[in-house]
Motif scaffolding. Structure first.
Motif, short mmCIF file in Angstrom:
data_model
loop_
_atom_site.label_atom_id
_atom_site.label_comp_id
_atom_site.label_asym_id
_atom_site.label_seq_id
_atom_site.Cartn_x
_atom_site.Cartn_y
_atom_site.Cartn_z
N LEU A 1 16.44 110.06 61.77
CA LEU A 1 17.80 110.55 61.58
C LEU A 1 18.17 111.56 62.66
CD1 LEU A 1 17.69 111.04 57.69
CD2 LEU A 1 18.64 109.10 58.97
N ASP A 2 19.48 111.85 62.76
CA ASP A 2 19.94 112.82 63.76
C ASP A 2 19.24 114.16 63.57
OD1 ASP A 2 21.56 110.96 64.84
OD2 ASP A 2 23.38 111.63 63.82
N ASP A 3 19.06 114.57 62.32
CA ASP A 3 18.28 115.76 61.99
C ASP A 3 17.00 115.25 61.35
OD1 ASP A 3 17.12 118.07 61.14
OD2 ASP A 3 18.66 118.59 59.66
N VAL A 4 15.91 115.24 62.10
CA VAL A 4 14.67 114.62 61.63
C VAL A 4 14.14 115.30 60.38
CG1 VAL A 4 13.02 116.03 62.94
CG2 VAL A 4 12.50 113.62 62.46
N LEU A 5 14.56 116.53 60.12
CA LEU A 5 14.10 117.22 58.93
C LEU A 5 14.51 116.47 57.66
CD1 LEU A 5 12.50 119.88 58.76
CD2 LEU A 5 14.62 121.01 58.11
N ALA A 6 15.65 115.76 57.73
CA ALA A 6 16.11 114.99 56.57
C ALA A 6 15.17 113.83 56.26
CB ALA A 6 17.53 114.48 56.81
N ASN A 7 14.37 113.39 57.24
CA ASN A 7 13.41 112.31 56.99
C ASN A 7 12.28 112.76 56.08
OD1 ASN A 7 14.31 111.37 60.12
ND2 ASN A 7 14.00 109.73 58.63
N PHE A 8 12.06 114.06 55.98
CA PHE A 8 10.98 114.58 55.15
C PHE A 8 11.45 114.80 53.71
CE2 PHE A 8 9.60 115.62 59.42
CZ PHE A 8 8.25 115.33 59.38
N ASP A 9 12.37 113.95 53.28
CA ASP A 9 12.88 114.01 51.91
C ASP A 9 12.41 112.80 51.11
OD1 ASP A 9 14.57 115.15 49.87
OD2 ASP A 9 15.93 113.46 50.22
#
Length: 453
Positions: free
Chosen positions: A299-307
């Motif tokens: 995703l554009d903000d890779v932190l959202a992938n850790f959901d």
């Protein structure tokens, strides 16, 4: 009166985003407690300035550019950044200049200084709003395209008023940001900067570890090595990665503050190189392993992938550790960027007043006002990634590449070589072309989305 026409003594009073809040020569003002910043403290402060929200968007840039061109671009922008900072430092040392704004004033007069200060204000306000939005997303959750991503507090305790975005960000502002932005010297933040860099490394190590485990298990797909170019629009779209890469390395507005606090100013260039090498290593590792882990789903903000489920044991624990470490990292980066913003804004609003460090009332009013504006914007703006990209293509590229190149071309102290001037022209051409195309591509994407809607 232009900054280039004032006397040397008067010039020392010109304030901008990089002037130290305490006198450069502390003993001249009766201060004896500060004996100069350490090499390691300066490296950590500069590294903290560099590593911010941009690191979360770099994996998406790699997805767009392809693994090999993307990693090469990270190294290339790092080399350009080192060259542009070298231009600023050499000119400043030759002219005994203690701030970026003063240098721009010497080269291009009052309007040059004002242009620099305005660019830093725009860049830093945008960056800090992004920081606060990310903290809200991580702790309180966010909804995107109809999909709700639970925040840490919501996941642990359920949805309540006390862990809503507005309350969580208010508590963070009062208990974390307010104390940290009250320091009047960058070196006072060296320990928090070291912790911030350590937290970024933790994020990289965990991401790399998970990617390696999945690679051994054979559950990682082959990453895209080169971009897919189907038509002309797909070529233009590649340039939208440029503002993210530029923003990822912007630290020029704090270089003079760090330089001024050193006992031995010949250490500045080794500090810059060490810091850029450290940050580039973090960027390359993060981009490579995150893209390897999530592939085309990045995703554009890779932190959202850790959901989501990472497909490994204790996945939820690792997700929480990654998000906590990065939220804490952003909290500690915030005061470093705020330091430059406050001085810059004060220089624009009160150009003839005494230094802000000697006026506690003005110091408090500007600090509180900025925190209120940033907090309010973070509450009411759901996502500013498009605006953040716009900032990177305008203010950030001016600060990082165009202004340093303009200074070396004007060459107010007669130190520029033919190589310097060729490099400066090249930097300006590359910056203007690539970021103009990026802005055009972004604008066209926005229009297409509106037509579809």
């Amino acid at each position: 009166m232009g900054a280039g026409n004032v006397s040397t003594d008067q010039s020392k009073e010109i304030r901008d985003e990089t002037t130290p809040l305490l006198p450069v020569k502390a003993e001249e003002e009766g201060f004896h407690e500060f004996n100069g910043a350490s090499f390691s403290g300066a490296v950590f402060n500069l590294s903290t300035t560099i590593v911010g929200a941009g690191i979360m968007a770099l994996p998406a840039s790699i997805k767009m550019l392809g693994l090999i061109p993307g990693l090469l671009m990270i190294v290339f922008v790092a080399l350009l950044t080192e060259a542009s900072i070298d231009m600023l430092v050499r000119c400043s040392h030759q002219g005994k200049i203690t701030s970026y704004g003063w240098l721009m004033g010497e080269a291009y007069g009052q309007w040059g200084r004002i242009a620099l200060q305005a660019s830093v204000v725009i860049n830093n306000i945008g960056v800090m709003i992004v920081y606060m939005i990310i903290i809200g997303d991580v702790l309180s959750g966010t909804t995107s395209d109809g999909i709700h991503h639970r925040g840490l507090l919501e996941g642990w305790f359920g949805a309540h008023m006390w862990n809503s975005r507005a309350v969580v960000l208010l508590v963070t502002t009062l208990l974390v940001f307010a104390p940290l932005v009250s320091f009047k010297r960058l070196d006072s933040l060296s320990y928090t900067s070291a912790l911030s860099v350590a937290l970024a490394v933790i994020f990289v190590v965990i991401t790399a570890g998970i990617a390696i485990i999945k690679l051994i298990d054979g559950t990682v797909a082959m990453p895209k090595l080169f971009p897919e170019l189907d038509d002309l629009s797909s070529i233009w779209k590649l340039f939208t990665a440029v503002p993210v890469l530029v923003t990822a390395y912007i630290c020029h507005y704090n270089v003079h503050s760090i330089d001024n606090e050193l006992e031995d100013r010949t250490q500045t260039q080794p500090i810059v190189r060490t810091s850029l090498a450290l940050c580039s290593s973090v960027y390359i590792a993060t981009s490579f392993f995150a893209y390897l882990l999530f592939g085309d789903g990045t995703l554009d903000d890779v932190l959202a992938n850790f959901d989501s489920d990472l497909g490994i044991p204790f996945s939820s624990v690792f997700n929480d550790v990654v998000r906590v470490s990065y939220a804490a990292h952003v909290m500690l980066v915030f005061p470093i960027v705020f330091f430059a913003l406050r001085l810059n804004l004060d220089g624009l609003l009160f150009p003839t007043s005494r230094h802000i460090s000697h006026d506690n009332k003005r110091f408090a009013i500007i600090t509180i006002s900025l925190l209120v504006v940033i907090y309010t914007a973070a509450i009411f703006i759901p996502s500013i990634w498009d605006a953040f990209q716009f900032t990177g293509a305008t203010a950030a590229v001016l600060i990082g590449f165009i202004f340093p190149a303009m200074v070396i071309l004007r060459d107010p102290y007669g130190i520029a070589t033919k190589r310097d001037k060729i490099l400066a022209v090249t930097m300006i051409v590359l910056a203007v072309f690539s970021n103009s195309v990026a802005l055009y591509s972004d604008a066209m994407n926005i229009f297409r989305k509106k037509e579809v809607a």
